[in-house]
Design an enzyme around this catalytic site. Structure first.
Site, mmCIF file in Angstrom:
data_model
loop_
_atom_site.group_PDB
_atom_site.id
_atom_site.type_symbol
_atom_site.label_atom_id
_atom_site.label_comp_id
_atom_site.label_asym_id
_atom_site.label_seq_id
_atom_site.Cartn_x
_atom_site.Cartn_y
_atom_site.Cartn_z
ATOM 1 N N ASP A 143 -18.694 -7.958 -3.722
ATOM 2 C CA ASP A 143 -17.453 -7.794 -2.963
ATOM 3 C C ASP A 143 -16.748 -9.138 -2.915
ATOM 4 O OD1 ASP A 143 -18.824 -5.412 -2.499
ATOM 5 O OD2 ASP A 143 -18.075 -5.219 -0.440
ATOM 6 N N LYS A 206 -10.933 -2.662 -1.949
ATOM 7 C CA LYS A 206 -11.472 -2.591 -0.585
ATOM 8 C C LYS A 206 -10.448 -3.199 0.363
ATOM 9 C CE LYS A 206 -15.350 -4.727 1.962
ATOM 10 N NZ LYS A 206 -16.629 -5.433 1.850
ATOM 11 N N LYS A 242 -12.831 1.520 -0.967
ATOM 12 C CA LYS A 242 -13.715 1.224 0.162
ATOM 13 C C LYS A 242 -12.916 0.699 1.349
ATOM 14 C CE LYS A 242 -17.568 -1.723 1.644
ATOM 15 N NZ LYS A 242 -18.573 -2.733 1.271
#
Lengths: 306, 315
Positions: A143, A206, A242
């Site tokens: 991430d 995300k 996400k």
């Protein structure tokens, strides 16, 4: 960059579509009026559990805390049979090897934040070595955060190249690109950042780090889902989504699923393409599931601490 | 349907306030429930008709569902921690403030009690007693801990003491026979002791309960500490007693069968159940610090001490 074969496919990001904010807000308000009950609710809630990236990203994280979380990812509530595991656990790079060892054979993936999370204010070499370290330790997913400062300054090429470089450093690990939408300011910028991230090689986009006050919201998520849809129509490539931070109630999580279903379709309703970044969501979902089974409203006193 | 309702309500206005009928359209109050410091309508969308003694419609009251109750428990759980952490003296100030606000609305409460069947004298007595009861418990806020605490003699080198701590979220089914006194007498000691509460008001005298929620709401009581719902005991008593996030239960109703079921349900989560069904709230026995201690848990601490001088003193 390998994914987009021809340079001519790369759009001018200054021309990313603008977003109708009022329309987006009305649309998301509609999702929240859906009523999901009984068996459908149970199926939905179990799906939610299976899409959670159980997360701990604190300066005070200890090996014990990470171990405990890894155990929880595999044993959400043992007194209830047939529960899935979570999709992944999300930790800092220094905890990756430990988490990996704890999760052997469970199917639960290890995600690691990198690139000087959460600010991203570090030189490129540091970000790349941060990422390589996490991958070497065994992270299945990375991430990363984008450089919001550069993005605001209009230096889209820098942001693009950075994501592409990190994607290269990831090797076989899937890359999630955190836009930190709370710092982007407008939905137009969220859309533009989504486009940059996807064209630069993100496997997932995300919303947030969870470290600032404004985290995932439904409007922001919808804008990103629409961007994913347009990208899919153009290139045929699926990108995951996400939302992270601020989703702590089962009901809200179900509304997110409705939104994904009605924007992207059933194909995205698996943990390969949709995740929740959350720490306290799992317990609320579990309480709802037990309530469905026993008929009695539950108390947090009877669930594990997370 | 709506037309007849309006007509009847105009009539009530005449009776209640002695106002002559004019052409002005009366502004009727919407009686709603009180959850988390807000006045929502019941999520169920259901209502029941509240009538006066001669059968005239007074108001459409919310017929609360188990979902309303559940929302109230969530609000009460959230409010409990900060409320218990308030200084005892500050809780006393806030209870006193509730008393002040109720006193200021005395005429309204007397009027509402008379509408649901009280005589003027008994209505006035009930409101006065309710105010006095709030002041009484306001005074106890920073005193009950001293009374119920103890220093315990032990045989080892420990300083051993016990203090009462609030149990948490309390659910209450209030007395059916009084409109405001029964409610105040149940709520005041519970919140004086640092707990939060969800009270189901008297079904037939619910006018005052909603007005009392307004009093609470303007008295610096943090949202969620007191939650008041209206509806039918028949529908709710099972859900109220099975909810696992409730720590203590007060029953001031009059149905022995209900009480038995409540006790059985409460056993699953070891809730304490208190039977207030026989309490005469107007009497001397309607107030006592023991109503506070009913919802306290005793924490005992063993604090090691060093016996430096070898003297016989325990501390």
């Amino acid at each position: 960059m390998s994914r987009i074969k021809s340079k001519s496919l790369l759009p001018d990001f200054k021309l990313s579509p603008t977003v109708d904010q009022v329309g987006i807000e009305e649309r998301t308000a509609r999702f929240q009026t859906r009523s999901i009950k009984s068996e459908t609710k149970v199926v939905g809630l179990k799906k939610v559990l299976n899409m959670i990236d159980l997360t701990t990203l604190e300066g005070k994280d200890t090996p014990g805390k990470v171990k405990q979380m890894c155990y929880k990812a595999q044993h959400l509530h043992d007194s209830m049979p047939d529960l899935p595991t979570t999709a992944a656990v999300c930790v800092y790079p220094s905890m990756v090897s430990l988490a990996k060892a704890e999760l052997i054979g469970s199917g639960v993936k290890v995600a690691s934040v990198s690139t000087a999370f959460p600010s991203g204010q570090a030189p490129m070499e540091v970000k790349i070595s941060d990422t390589k370290f996490a991958v070497d330790q065994g992270a299945d997913e990375i991430d990363m955060v984008i450089s919001r400062g550069r993005f605001h300054a209009g230096d889209y090429n820098f942001v693009f190249d950075e994501i592409a470089a990190i994607k290269e450093a990831c090797g076989r690990a899937r890359l999630k690109v955190i836009l930190e939408t709370g710092e982007l300011g407008t939905l137009d910028k969220v859309r533009r950042a989504s486009d940059i991230a996807m064209y630069a090689g993100a496997d997932f986009i995300k919303t947030s780090t969870g470290k600032i006050a404004v985290a995932a919201t439904m409007p922001v998520t919808l804008v990103m889902l629409e961007a994913i849809k347009d990208y899919y129509y153009k290139t045929g490539i699926m990108i995951g989504m996400k939302p992270a931070g601020g989703i702590s109630k089962a009901k809200l999580a179900l509304h997110y699923l409705v939104m994904v279903r009605e924007t992207l379709g059933d194909a995205w309703l698996t943990n390969e393409w949709f995740r929740f970044g959350a720490s306290s969501l799992a317990n609320d979902v579990l309480m709802q599931l037990v309530k469905q089974e026993t008929g009695n409203y539950q108390s947090a006193d009877y669930f594990s601490i997370d | 349907m709506a037309k007849t309702v309006t007509k009847k309500n105009v009539k009530v206005l005449e009776n209640g306030n002695g106002v002559a009928k004019t052409n002005r359209l009366s502004v009727l109050k919407t009686y709603k429930i009180y959850i988390g410091g807000k006045f929502p309508r019941t999520e169920s969308g259901r209502y029941y008709e509240l009538k006066d003694s001669s059968g005239n419609l007074l108001a459409n009251m919310c017929l609360s569902s188990r979902k309303d109750y559940r929302n109230a428990v969530v609000a009460a759980r959230g409010a409990f921690g900060p409320w218990a952490d308030r200084a005892a003296f500050n809780r006393g100030q806030i209870l006193y403030r509730i008393g002040e606000m109720l006193e200021g609305r005395r005429a309204q409460f007397v009027d509402e009690l008379m509408q649901v069947g009280s005589s003027k004298l008994s209505a006035e007595q009930e409101v006065d007693l309710s105010v006095d009861r709030l002041i009484y418990y306001a005074g106890w806020c920073d005193k009950y801990t001293q009374i119920f605490s103890s220093v315990n003699p032990v045989a080892s080198a420990h300083f051993n003491f016990s203090v009462p701590e609030p149990t948490g979220v309390v659910a209450a089914i209030a007395s059916e026979s009084t409109g405001v006194l029964g409610l105040v007498s149940v709520i005041a000691p519970v919140i004086a002791g640092g707990n939060s509460i969800i009270a189901l008001a008297s079904e037939t005298k619910a006018l005052c309960a909603v007005s009392f929620a307004e009093v609470i709401n303007s008295s610096d009581v943090p949202g969620g500490v007191v939650n008041i719902i209206t509806g039918k005991e028949d529908e709710l008593y099972k859900h109220m007693s099975t909810h696992m996030d409730v720590n203590s239960f007060i029953y001031a109703g009059s149905n022995a069968e209900h009480f038995k079921t409540i006790q059985v349900n409460a056993a699953d989560t070891v809730k304490r159940v208190l039977d207030y069904s026989k309490v005469e709230w107007t009497s001397e026995k309607g107030q006592s610090p023991y109503y506070i201690s009913d919802h306290q848990e005793t924490k005992t601490t063993w604090h090691p001490i060093e016996n430096i001088g070898g003297s016989s003193s325990k501390y």
